[in-house]
Design a protein around this motif. Structure first.
Motif, PDB file in Angstrom:
ATOM      1  N   VAL A 117      -2.226 -65.221 -21.959  1.00  0.00           N
ATOM      2  CA  VAL A 117      -2.896 -66.100 -20.999  1.00  0.00           C
ATOM      3  C   VAL A 117      -1.960 -67.208 -20.540  1.00  0.00           C
ATOM      4  O   VAL A 117      -1.857 -67.520 -19.356  1.00  0.00           O
ATOM      5  N   VAL A 126      -4.264 -59.048 -21.284  1.00  0.00           N
ATOM      6  CA  VAL A 126      -5.307 -59.936 -21.803  1.00  0.00           C
ATOM      7  C   VAL A 126      -6.658 -59.232 -21.777  1.00  0.00           C
ATOM      8  O   VAL A 126      -7.413 -59.249 -22.758  1.00  0.00           O
ATOM      9  N   PHE A 158       2.748 -61.318 -13.882  1.00  0.00           N
ATOM     10  CA  PHE A 158       1.418 -61.925 -13.914  1.00  0.00           C
ATOM     11  C   PHE A 158       0.350 -60.842 -14.120  1.00  0.00           C
ATOM     12  O   PHE A 158      -0.536 -60.969 -14.970  1.00  0.00           O
ATOM     13  N   THR A 159       0.448 -59.764 -13.337  1.00  0.00           N
ATOM     14  CA  THR A 159      -0.509 -58.662 -13.456  1.00  0.00           C
ATOM     15  C   THR A 159      -0.391 -57.975 -14.806  1.00  0.00           C
ATOM     16  O   THR A 159      -1.402 -57.633 -15.442  1.00  0.00           O
ATOM     17  N   TYR A 217       0.619 -59.213 -17.696  1.00  0.00           N
ATOM     18  CA  TYR A 217       0.057 -60.014 -18.778  1.00  0.00           C
ATOM     19  C   TYR A 217      -1.456 -60.178 -18.635  1.00  0.00           C
ATOM     20  O   TYR A 217      -2.186 -60.153 -19.633  1.00  0.00           O
ATOM     21  N   LEU A 218      -1.934 -60.352 -17.416  1.00  0.00           N
ATOM     22  CA  LEU A 218      -3.371 -60.506 -17.218  1.00  0.00           C
ATOM     23  C   LEU A 218      -4.115 -59.235 -17.618  1.00  0.00           C
ATOM     24  O   LEU A 218      -5.163 -59.295 -18.287  1.00  0.00           O
ATOM     25  N   SER A 244       2.095 -68.286 -12.480  1.00  0.00           N
ATOM     26  CA  SER A 244       1.523 -68.752 -11.213  1.00  0.00           C
ATOM     27  C   SER A 244       1.899 -70.207 -10.947  1.00  0.00           C
ATOM     28  O   SER A 244       2.256 -70.587  -9.827  1.00  0.00           O
ATOM     29  N   SER A 267       0.576 -65.871 -18.137  1.00  0.00           N
ATOM     30  CA  SER A 267      -0.007 -65.610 -16.822  1.00  0.00           C
ATOM     31  C   SER A 267      -0.198 -66.904 -16.037  1.00  0.00           C
ATOM     32  O   SER A 267       0.129 -66.995 -14.850  1.00  0.00           O
TER      33      SER A 267
END
Length: 532
Positions: free
Chosen positions: A341, A192, A185-186, A188-189, A348, A344
């Motif tokens: 996006v 972005v 998640f981190t 890919y974020l 979640s 990510s």
């Protein structure tokens, strides 16, 4: 046959006690912040590399794309080198801070090339992307390739090694899987943000400010990482695990005439290790079991091995088998802002809603193999959608009789396939990394997380080779793609994806989880917690 560790029982207990003492969640903010900083720094230059090569070094667009593929391949294969060094000699912590420094040196070179006129070609007067008359000098090319080498090595050395180090802070498989979800998640974020904010600065303000932001993110990530040192469980390498694996192959070959025994006392389990008398090596790849069969002269009077290349422990044999069992699954692995996006968001959503809901409905968790399989389906779908969109783009270009011009088609036509790719990666990558980390031998944990990166790297190199092949034997990829048939390429890749998915299903059906006891222990722990 137990395969939770190559350590002796006492060492394994100290290994877990040390992690429990420090606590994975205490180190979690340091690790995640480091991932964010280093990813921002890496994504800032990597996401805009093609534009940089075309605008600043006046390289043809197709050649720039090929260089970009090679660099991406390097950043995905260097994690394997970093993993080998980490597992064998230096450990994850040392590899991460050294790689971060190397990356920082490369970014400083990019910054200097942006500020010192003599380190890059003169700017085109007409500001055209096709301005290739002003070619770089040998010195300028040398500076460019040196900078690319440094940033590629630095990014590759830290990106997946830090995934291993973060997972090493936890003892329970559930917590490790949660960590991997947060890691991706981190990752890919941050990608972005770098692909939008930093790229915007590079394109609309200056390359100087863009590379300056990358340097600040790299320095910040490195400082945060070093600040957490007192809390980390730092793995200690035990020497090259590949030597141990090679000994199994050599020993089994030397004993090719020795019969494979069905009696537990005939096998060597290690000096001083407490093993159940009825435990036998697994039957898969049973020819390797010969490496652990004891014959005259193999054991010294004190119970140790006389010649390590003639006799191995059962654990060594099982570790090699684990590698062989995972390789077919690994070989079937597989694709900017919308993809990232969607990944990510899905990570979640999956972690907090989809997986708990699935467990309530079917009564058990989905397996990593099932998640990876779903990811394959989405990857194939994205290629099919890409082909349809390209057919639409070509039809528009032909209807307007456009030659070498931008097609009057909204860029948002690319959104559907990128979103599908992102969803597929949310299934695919965390599932693969979690599985490899749990199934690989303990001595190869860094290599486990680097395996997915190796697949990506091989994919970039294969794509470079395939593009070059189709440019030679077909007319699908001319310099003016408005006169080409790029949609045919997408359909070919989609068909190959279907074949690959069939291969994956075959591998998955034949695969047997080795470390199922870890999952069972986690389920017992959760039931105990619920009762309390």
């Amino acid at each position: 046959m137990e395969s939770s560790s190559i350590y002796g029982n006492g060492e394994a207990q100290l290994h877990n006690t040390s992690k429990a003492k420090h606590g994975g969640w205490i180190t979690f903010p340091f690790i995640i912040a480091t991932v964010a900083g280093l990813t921002l720094a890496g994504g800032g230059w990597l996401s805009n590399l093609i534009v940089y090569l075309i605008e600043e070094f006046h390289i043809y667009s197709i050649d720039a794309a090929q260089i970009n593929n090679v660099v991406n391949g390097c950043t995905s294969l260097f994690p394997v080198v970093g993993a080998i060094i980490a597992d064998s000699f230096l450990g994850s912590f040392t590899i991460i801070w050294i790689s971060s420094l190397i990356s920082l040196l490369g970014l400083i070179l990019f910054f200097l090339m942006a500020t010192v006129d003599g380190l890059r070609p003169q700017s085109c007067q007409n500001n055209s992307s096709l301005c290739t008359a002003i070619t770089p000098s040998k010195t300028q090319y040398a500076m460019l390739y040196l900078a690319l080498t440094l940033v590629a090595v630095g990014l590759g050395g830290s990106r997946f090694t830090i995934a291993t180090m973060g997972a090493n802070q936890f003892t329970r498989a559930k917590h490790q899987e949660t960590y991997f979800n947060w890691y991706f998640f981190t990752l890919y974020l941050a990608t972005v943000v770098s692909s939008t904010a930093i790229v915007y600065v590079e394109d609309n303000v200056s390359w100087i400010w863009g590379f300056g932001l990358c340097i600040m993110a790299n320095v910040l990530g490195l400082i945060i990482f070093l600040l957490g040192k007192r809390y980390y469980y730092i793995d200690k390498p035990l020497g090259s695990p590949f030597t141990s694996l090679a000994q199994v192959i050599v020993a089994s070959f030397r004993k090719k005439r020795v019969a494979v025994s069905s009696q537990s006392p005939d096998y060597y389990y290690g000096d001083g290790l407490q093993k159940k008398i009825d435990e036998l090596p697994t039957k898969r790849f049973r020819l390797l079991n010969r490496a652990a069969v004891k014959i005259e002269g193999d054991i010294l009077p004190n119970g140790s091995i006389a010649k390590p290349w003639n006799l191995c422990t059962v654990q060594q044999v099982e570790d090699l088998k684990n590698i062989f069992r995972i390789l077919p699954l690994w070989s079937s692995g597989s694709l900017l802002v919308f993809s990232l996006v969607s990944t990510s968001i899905c990570l979640s959503f999956f972690d907090h809603f989809l997986w708990p809901t699935c467990k309530k409905i079917v009564g058990r968790n989905t397996t990593p193999l099932q998640r990876v399989g779903i990811g394959h389906v989405f990857n194939v779908a994205s290629m099919a959608v890409s082909a349809l969109v390209e057919m639409k783009r070509l039809a528009t270009a032909h209807s307007h009789d456009l030659q070498g011009s931008v097609v009057p088609l909204s860029v948002f036509w690319l959104v559907p396939q990128l979103v599908i790719v992102g969803i597929g990666e949310a299934f695919h990558f965390p599932g693969q990394v979690a599985m490899y980390y749990q199934e690989f031998p303990t001595s190869l944990k860094s290599m486990a997380t680097a395996m997915i990166s190796m697949v990506i790297g091989i994919g970039f190199y294969l794509s470079t080779a395939v593009i070059d092949l189709f440019r030679r034997v077909t007319t699908w990829l001319p310099k003016d793609i408005n006169n080409g048939k790029l949609d045919n390429m997408y359909w070919v890749v989609a068909v190959l994806g279907v074949i690959n998915f069939g291969y994956y299903l075959l591998c998955a059906c034949l695969y047997e989880y080795k470390n199922v006891e870890t999952v069972e222990t986690d389920q017992i722990d959760r039931q105990t917690e619920n009762r309390l």
